[in-house]
Write an enzyme that holds these catalytic residues in place. Sequence first.
Site, PDB file in Angstrom:
ATOM      1  N   HIS A   1      40.928  41.273  49.226  1.00 34.05           N
ATOM      2  CA  HIS A   1      41.773  41.733  48.010  1.00 34.05           C
ATOM      3  C   HIS A   1      41.396  43.158  47.844  1.00 34.05           C
ATOM      4  O   HIS A   1      42.329  43.835  47.411  1.00 34.05           O
ATOM      5  CB  HIS A   1      41.364  40.925  46.613  1.00 34.05           C
ATOM      6  CG  HIS A   1      42.190  39.734  46.455  1.00 34.05           C
ATOM      7  ND1 HIS A   1      43.544  39.717  45.725  1.00 34.05           N
ATOM      8  CD2 HIS A   1      41.968  38.546  46.821  1.00 34.05           C
ATOM      9  CE1 HIS A   1      43.981  38.666  45.676  1.00 34.05           C
ATOM     10  NE2 HIS A   1      43.001  37.816  46.137  1.00 34.05           N
TER      11      HIS A   1
ATOM     12  N   HIS B   1      44.741  27.678  45.242  1.00 33.00           N
ATOM     13  CA  HIS B   1      45.342  28.724  46.143  1.00 33.00           C
ATOM     14  C   HIS B   1      46.170  28.173  47.307  1.00 33.00           C
ATOM     15  O   HIS B   1      47.249  28.673  47.499  1.00 33.00           O
ATOM     16  CB  HIS B   1      44.315  29.609  46.784  1.00 33.00           C
ATOM     17  CG  HIS B   1      44.036  30.700  45.765  1.00 33.00           C
ATOM     18  ND1 HIS B   1      42.414  30.487  45.008  1.00 33.00           N
ATOM     19  CD2 HIS B   1      44.419  31.930  45.244  1.00 33.00           C
ATOM     20  CE1 HIS B   1      42.395  31.570  44.108  1.00 33.00           C
ATOM     21  NE2 HIS B   1      43.211  32.145  44.322  1.00 33.00           N
TER      22      HIS B   1
ATOM     23  N   GLU C   1      35.328  32.261  49.270  1.00 29.83           N
ATOM     24  CA  GLU C   1      35.572  33.143  48.056  1.00 29.83           C
ATOM     25  C   GLU C   1      35.426  34.705  48.120  1.00 29.83           C
ATOM     26  O   GLU C   1      35.741  35.512  47.592  1.00 29.83           O
ATOM     27  CB  GLU C   1      35.388  32.243  46.680  1.00 29.83           C
ATOM     28  CG  GLU C   1      36.053  33.503  45.531  1.00 29.83           C
ATOM     29  CD  GLU C   1      36.075  32.385  44.142  1.00 29.83           C
ATOM     30  OE1 GLU C   1      36.437  32.859  43.488  1.00 29.83           O
ATOM     31  OE2 GLU C   1      35.469  31.523  44.362  1.00 29.83           O
TER      32      GLU C   1
ATOM     33  N   HIS D   1      37.430  36.500  51.018  1.00 34.85           N
ATOM     34  CA  HIS D   1      38.541  36.606  50.186  1.00 34.85           C
ATOM     35  C   HIS D   1      38.281  37.593  49.062  1.00 34.85           C
ATOM     36  O   HIS D   1      39.499  38.593  49.162  1.00 34.85           O
ATOM     37  CB  HIS D   1      38.441  35.208  49.186  1.00 34.85           C
ATOM     38  CG  HIS D   1      39.559  35.192  48.080  1.00 34.85           C
ATOM     39  ND1 HIS D   1      38.887  35.561  46.885  1.00 34.85           N
ATOM     40  CD2 HIS D   1      40.898  35.251  47.865  1.00 34.85           C
ATOM     41  CE1 HIS D   1      39.960  35.526  45.940  1.00 34.85           C
ATOM     42  NE2 HIS D   1      40.930  35.341  46.668  1.00 34.85           N
TER      43      HIS D   1
END
Length: 447
Positions: free
Chosen positions: A148, A24, A129, A144
């Site tokens: 999203h 990323h 994550e 993360h």
Amino acid sequence: HMDFPFWWHGDKIDRKGELFFWAHHQLTARYDAERLSNYLPPVDPLYWDHPIRDGFAPHTSYKYGGEFPFRPDNKEFEDVDGVAHIRDMKEIESRIRDAIAHGYIINADGSHTDIDNDHGIDVLGDIIESSTYSTNVAYYGALHNQAHRILGAQSDPHHKFNMPPGVMEHFETATRDPAFFRLHKYMDNILKEHKDKLPPYTREELLYSNVEITDVDVTELSTFFEEFEFDLSNALDSTENVEEVSVKTHVSRLNHKPFSFNIHAKAEHDDKVTVRIYLAPKYDENHITLHIDEARWGVILLDTFWTEVHEGKNDIKRKSSESSVTIPDRVSFLQLIHDADAAVAAGTELEHHEDRSCGHPHRLLLPKGTEEGMDFWFIVIITSGEDAAHDDLTVNDHGSTHGYCGVHGGKYPDKRPMGYPFERRIPDKRVWKVPNHNSHIVQIFHH
């Protein structure tokens, strides 16, 4: 599309948290280089207290379930029912930043794991994550993944209209939304805080005294837009009553001319060596020269490979098509059908069982550049072959896309931290005056 699901392998993935950071980080650096090619500044990070400045209209439909939802400009973040509260996201971020400041994370059993070392990024990647490798999901959450979902649901955060998931909620579509890169700049900045705490490399740590790079030749670097024919047959239902028809569309997409480079090097004795190739913008959006400590966080990895040098003069040649970070275009559905039918008819194996879909599209290896030529540093670093995690890397590329994806079911090939040696601060560029390092300016032309 350029996202990287690492959980395909059944066994434990080597350095998975660090791969999450590195893939990323490279996407963000590559996106920033593309913005600079279009006279735009690097992308700004998202933040929970600020509106999402740019809206997004996907103009895309689910096969079953309606349109992908769109987001208007200047949308304020709202809590998403059944997913997360914005205040919780800020709290989780604060706990992660505290861990970075303290230099350790708190595990679920109350013990501490030190992160002020090369392994710390792997631990932090798993936590941010977060993956099943996180040692304390209850405390550090899933910054993360939840981000999203929150971004994807901002059009209908309270499920009033029963909208389907947004593009940010699917790996296949997430990069369509410009907010994807703003979100990952936000994540990247958190991880940069950790990397910036680590001590800079010394000259002795950068030096590989066996090799002196005397010169590097690079062929022309140029990009162009091409009309690409995209096969849509797989998107349509077929039936025995209707004859199959070919359905295709044309998309304009960035590509580059194949290029190659030749590294001229002198070696004191025969040895295996590790070769890393990077590209870094020379100027910022105002055409002010970037200091090495500013430019280093935006370097783009073009290739990592292993070879042998022999006593005396050496020419190390490599083609862009051999890059260990990219994958070619995927095989079209019609081609797969054709090859499968041919394999069945001949009684042979289908050849495509080892094709990889993890990696950076090869056509996007180079930033667009400009018509007048955009200056980049072309950086070559040669270190000892002892950096190899596998004994056969000079003759076996282990699937060839290990730069962002690792080796399927095996150790990540490069023992050094991902991004070495640019992942640490460079307060004094004089330490870089080592014979095994070469930087020179190249230009990328857009035709």
